[in-house]
Design an enzyme around this catalytic site. Structure first.
Site, PDB file in Angstrom:
ATOM      1  CB  CYS A   1      -0.770   0.315   1.408  1.00  0.00           C
ATOM      2  SG  CYS A   1      -0.737  -1.127   3.090  1.00  0.00           S
TER       3      CYS A   1
ATOM      4  NE  ARG B   1       3.069  -8.636   5.163  1.00  0.00           N
ATOM      5  CZ  ARG B   1       1.533  -8.401   5.520  1.00  0.00           C
ATOM      6  NH1 ARG B   1       1.030  -8.892   6.261  1.00  0.00           N
ATOM      7  NH2 ARG B   1       0.718  -7.939   4.577  1.00  0.00           N
TER       8      ARG B   1
ATOM      9  CD  GLN C   1      -0.113  -8.773   0.946  1.00  0.00           C
ATOM     10  OE1 GLN C   1       0.377  -8.023   0.027  1.00  0.00           O
ATOM     11  NE2 GLN C   1      -0.690  -8.753   1.623  1.00  0.00           N
TER      12      GLN C   1
ATOM     13  CG  ASP D   1      -2.687  -5.717  -1.904  1.00  0.00           C
ATOM     14  OD1 ASP D   1      -3.469  -5.265  -1.541  1.00  0.00           O
ATOM     15  OD2 ASP D   1      -1.231  -4.591  -1.590  1.00  0.00           O
TER      16      ASP D   1
ATOM     17  CG  HIS E   1      -4.353  -0.625  -2.776  1.00  0.00           C
ATOM     18  ND1 HIS E   1      -2.773  -0.778  -2.831  1.00  0.00           N
ATOM     19  CD2 HIS E   1      -4.438  -0.879  -0.872  1.00  0.00           C
ATOM     20  CE1 HIS E   1      -2.855  -1.940  -1.742  1.00  0.00           C
ATOM     21  NE2 HIS E   1      -3.799  -1.640  -0.551  1.00  0.00           N
TER      22      HIS E   1
ATOM     23  CE  LYS F   1     -11.025  -7.344  10.225  1.00  0.00           C
ATOM     24  NZ  LYS F   1      -9.299  -8.293  10.245  1.00  0.00           N
TER      25      LYS F   1
ATOM     26  CG  HIS G   1      -5.765  -1.709   2.419  1.00  0.00           C
ATOM     27  ND1 HIS G   1      -4.380  -1.433   2.355  1.00  0.00           N
ATOM     28  CD2 HIS G   1      -6.483  -0.744   2.974  1.00  0.00           C
ATOM     29  CE1 HIS G   1      -3.703  -0.343   2.836  1.00  0.00           C
ATOM     30  NE2 HIS G   1      -5.447   0.002   3.117  1.00  0.00           N
TER      31      HIS G   1
END
Lengths: 645, 645
Positions: B338, B367, B385, B387, B389, B473, B519
């Site tokens: 992000c 991570r 991911q 991912d 946005h 969420k 997200h």
């Protein structure tokens, strides 16, 4: 009489004291006019320096790097002479030839500044001096004598340089009233410097040390013919327009962010699309050619890099290892993909029947570059290689080389890179201890490369002593539309990593054998390749690569519904389409979209909406007439098929 | 009389002192039989504990987590009682209910060891004790009294625990001869524990501290019906067969290397193919849905993460920052995409007309996980991911949520994940200070999620207090073929990053406005998703996803030419094909290739080669008859079309 061996291995006899110029004369009057410097037994000399013993000799013209070097180095002296006359009391630093032209670092004193405005003046004086055809005279001197001369002149930079030289190695060159400390070689005289341009002025610290004096660096370029200078300046102008940093911003392809970090490109949607298209194009071809794609992480434990040897190599000048909460655990950003690929090779057993294994990855690697060395996409800290490794039996090397050369040629062809050359880098046979691996393997590998290149009809230059320590290699150089050369594509033999990673396969004899590993990249890095593409196409990408292929321009809001219909229709054909539905006059819409270099513009109004057609314009070329939707889709598809055939 | 409010907000009046069991009886006899625990004003109680005041009450059956918890917690006591009888003098640690069943940590003393061989014995005694229907009796005691009891018994672990509790909060539970320190709640008696399995034994440090005593941890599971236990054990057996680590190795999908580092998956060719297929599948759909792909580096300057707030959050427990030769320059491996996407949003100006901006990337993030927490592909240190946005106007939030829910449903559908539920996590209205952003924004976002979910017909559970600090969420849970639940897909509202990165767009009023950021990930990570796919399909991937779709089995070397022809033919149709040309009997070839789970096996011999046909077998299903090549290619294409429709 002495024996002179020429590059074609022919031997001629000449009187002792013959010069390079005279040898050229004896070969052809034309060569005599063009020769600029001469390599005598590996050392570059002035062409009027007498040769006293049997020697091997290469004559250099302006087309050769050695010829250009002498030409531009002499031009630097000429510029210094002009500056000395125009700005008396100027002290001189160094004035080397560079890749394109030359510069001189000068110190005009506290009260004088040399600016852009002075450059035409310097250029004019240079032309006047050149017209005098002053000879460049070589003069070996003792250190004492050299120090005396420059002390007397007050040239403190030169005396600093002299004080670091060994006695007996020092030469001066005199031309007209100007004397310089210089190793040479130079032209016989300034008469051949016919075309002169003083280009720019900048600041530069003396000896690159920011604690020392800021000198004035003046750049120039010269040519033996005015036409060559005109072409060069035109190319420079064109290169400025094509600068990928400028076009990258204008076409919204990529950006950099201070917060993310310098040299770490962020690909914007259109750039990411372009990049992905290159990846897809290459991947499809790799699959056809028997490659397997793999995917590996961007870090590796330091143990991996201790095994590969990169840990030693990427030391203090690089990204530092990365610690974790666990004592003694350290990772490195991967500087290359090969160690990971070796571990993948090791993950499953291999028989000779499985070889060659061709493992490919678009792997993003990280290498630290100094801030000042970063340059757009061509010099970055993160880049994605189109990397592959061939693991093969020694006897398969030639076939693998041929298959890679074939792939390189296919890719260059698909991208209209039609002018390219290749360099084969071999080991220096006089310094075998610099290389790992035995003679037999080296001979086999070098022979394989040379034969493969020849069988594929590749135009090559063979250079001894430029191999990597782990094996010989083949590099491709591409010439772009405005004549610049770019290194793209490399194939390298590696005897080192198979040893370090203990790679093996089971041979026909049921014994373990070590495979040969070939590293190869064709784009090199996607970042650099996109930069080359932008600069060579000036942002007008081939249709199949263009991030956006078609823009629809409705002449008013009334036709937005039809625009949507056209857009949906084309999307179904996987034609990348966008609409410009701004409330602007059609003329402005056309102009704005021409600037975006989208290949096709479709204008739609009353007539088109009624007839179910579009009015087609090719970017930069104009009207292509009215087409039905189906017809236009076919037209686009046909063009793409022709491009990628 | 007191007022009891039930979950449907209906209110019933009962006498003071009514119990959960009695309330259940008053509703239905069936519920009375099934109720296992009761939540009274947010606290979970035994169902026979008297309720003394107006309360809101939820009754829990075995199907509910709270019901299972009581059931398994009581079962742990039952197991402890059995162990105490069989191994007198055993000291007891803790014995909690867990996600599936329960365990008890026990210390049988220096001279006694409890092994796998003892488990049937313990199980048998548990069954005998359960049959006695002993009540679990709750007894609040003073700390002094509790210490006296366990000191007397010599249960030093329990006295250690008691010494850390506050007086007035301590309860004991007695069942039969066994007394435990316990908060409850428990079943009224052990009679409902009808099916019992003691599963396994392992070592575990007392209180997880490796410097303290290694206890014996005994795992068990129980059910109210034998059929449920049978199904569970069958599922367990099936899960073992489907373990993605085992299948990943057998099917050569991925591997790990000690040298590269634990938790850093290396994707082998077949796994990389599968992974790429998921990426391509998703990318194509994202483009249809108006997403733009971007591409960003895997590191960012610490400044980026100071701006985003991750620098504070990913502290000492994480990968440490990475230094460079430049003093003070530090980078971090990106833990999420992000911040990079925010910088891309900031790279170009935006008007309200450009919103929503939907930015997607298959971004590999890093991570740190403790070594012991790593597990195959489900718990790794590097993962990619899917991912994205969404940057939108506040009023667009609901539509964006709907579009994402729609995408999630489309993806689940395409992958045959037909059973899924969703959880909406809202802010805890009693602790508003825990969250950033104002009431108005929160209300708007929560309303948008709830309405979007309802309009998309999504079955949801709403949980208050589980929102992230930066916004509410929505999470999706998928149930796989053997009944296990996996979290896949998440959508989160974020008011934090737009603020921290000073994101803005120009609104209709020509003023700067801050966009809302959503997200979202659907696969979550490709690594975890592939693990789920492997475990839910047992490695029998749908045809369109299978890394290899067809294997050609010539019955002898004579038919290798025809095999090649078939292979080329299918390759032209982009059907992923391989050949098994080993010198083996056809029966063995079929068996071996069935194990590889390649969907189609083509057997070719004399007849097929002559007629230009293939004999088709479906993996795991057998003969499908003889087909012509063209017919077979169509057959495959049709199946893929059906799968991905």
């Amino acid at each position: 009489m002495i024996k002179i061996t020429l590059p074609d291995n022919s031997v001629r006899e000449y009187s002792k004291g013959i010069t390079g110029a005279e040898i050229a004369s004896s070969i052809s009057p034309r060569l005599a006019k063009e020769v600029l410097s001469v390599t005598v037994n590996g050392e570059i000399w002035d062409i009027n320096r007498p040769i006293e013993e049997d020697s091997s000799v290469r004559l250099h013209k302006f087309e050769d790097n050695e010829g250009k070097h002498a030409f531009w180095h002499s031009s630097a002296h000429l510029m210094a002479e002009a500056i000395e006359q125009l700005f008396p009391g100027t002290k001189f630093g160094i004035g080397p030839a560079i890749e394109n032209g030359f510069y001189y670092d000068v110190d005009p004193g506290e009260t004088v500044t040399i600016t852009e405005l002075d450059l035409p003046l310097i250029e004019k004086r240079m032309k006047e001096l050149a017209a005098l055809s002053q000879p460049f005279l070589r003069e070996p001197v003792s250190r004492e004598e050299a120090l005396r001369i420059f002390n007397e002149k007050g040239d403190s930079y030169k005396t600093e340089l002299i004080s670091e030289l060994e006695d007996g190695t020092i030469t001066l060159y005199r031309s007209g009233e100007f004397t310089d400390l210089c190793r040479g070689p130079h032209l016989p005289d300034s008469g051949s410097i016919k075309a002169i341009k003083v280009l720019s002025v900048a600041g530069a610290y003396w000896r690159g040390d920011e604690k020392r004096k800021m000198m004035t660096r003046i750049y120039g370029i010269t040519f033996p013919k005015q036409k060559m200078l005109d072409e060069y300046l035109e190319m420079l102008e064109e290169a400025k327009k094509r600068d990928h940093r400028k076009l990258g911003r204008e076409l919204e392809l990529f950006t950099f962010s201070q917060k993310v970090g310098m040299g770490l490109p962020l690909w914007l949607p259109k750039g990411a699309e372009l990049r992905q298209r290159l990846i897809d194009f290459m991947t499809a071809e790799l699959k056809r050619r028997g490659y397997s794609m793999v995917s590996t992480p961007h870090i590796g434990n330091v143990d991996l890099y201790k095994t590969s040897g990169h840990y030693e190599k990427y030391g203090a000048d690089s990204f530092q290892p990365l610690k974790t909460p666990q004592e003694g655990e350290e990772f490195m950003l991967k500087p290359m993909n090969c160690p990971h690929h070796c571990e993948i090779f090791n993950a499953t057993p291999h028989s000779y029947k499985d070889l060659p294994v061709r493992m490919a990855e678009f792997g993003t690697v990280y290498r630290y570059e100094q801030h000042g060395e970063l340059h757009g996409l061509t010099r970055v800290r993160s880049f994605t290689q189109d990397d592959a490794h061939h693991f093969c039996e020694p006897d398969q090397m030639k076939e693998e080389f041929k298959s890679i050369i074939d792939l390189v040629q296919w890719v260059f062809n698909s991208l209209n890179f039609n002018e390219y050359t290749a360099q084969i880098s071999l080991r220096d046979p006089a310094n075998k201890e610099k290389y790992i691996g035995n003679d037999e393997n080296w001979d086999k590998a070098e022979k394989a490369i040379i034969e493969a290149a020849s069988e594929k009809g590749l135009e090559t230059v063979i250079v001894k002593g430029e191999a990597a320590f782990y094996g010989p290699k083949l590099d491709f150089m591409v010439r772009d539309a405005i004549g610049r050369k770019w290194q793209l594509g490399t194939i390298q033999v590696d005897y080192n990593l198979p040893e370090r990673f203990d790679l093996h396969y089971i041979g026909r004899d049921n014994q373990k054998h070590q495979p040969v590993m070939l590293h190869r990249a064709i784009f090199g890095s996607l970042e650099r390749f996109v930069a080359v593409l932008i600069e060579s196409t000036a942002g007008k990408f081939p249709l199949w690569l263009a991030p956006e292929q078609v823009v629809i321009l409705p002449i008013s809001e009334k036709f937005h519904d039809y625009a949507k219909k056209v857009s949906n229709f084309l999307n179904n054909y996987d034609i990348r389409t966008l609409k410009d539905e701004r409330n602007e006059k059609i003329g402005k819409k056309i102009r704005d979209n021409e600037l975006k270099k989208i290949p096709y513009l479709l204008i739609i109004g009353e007539k088109e909406a009624e007839a179910g057609t579009v009015s087609v314009r090719r970017q930069g070329e104009g009207d292509r007439g009215v087409m039905e939707l189906e017809e236009f889709a076919r037209f686009i598809k046909d063009e793409i098929t022709r491009e990628t055939a």
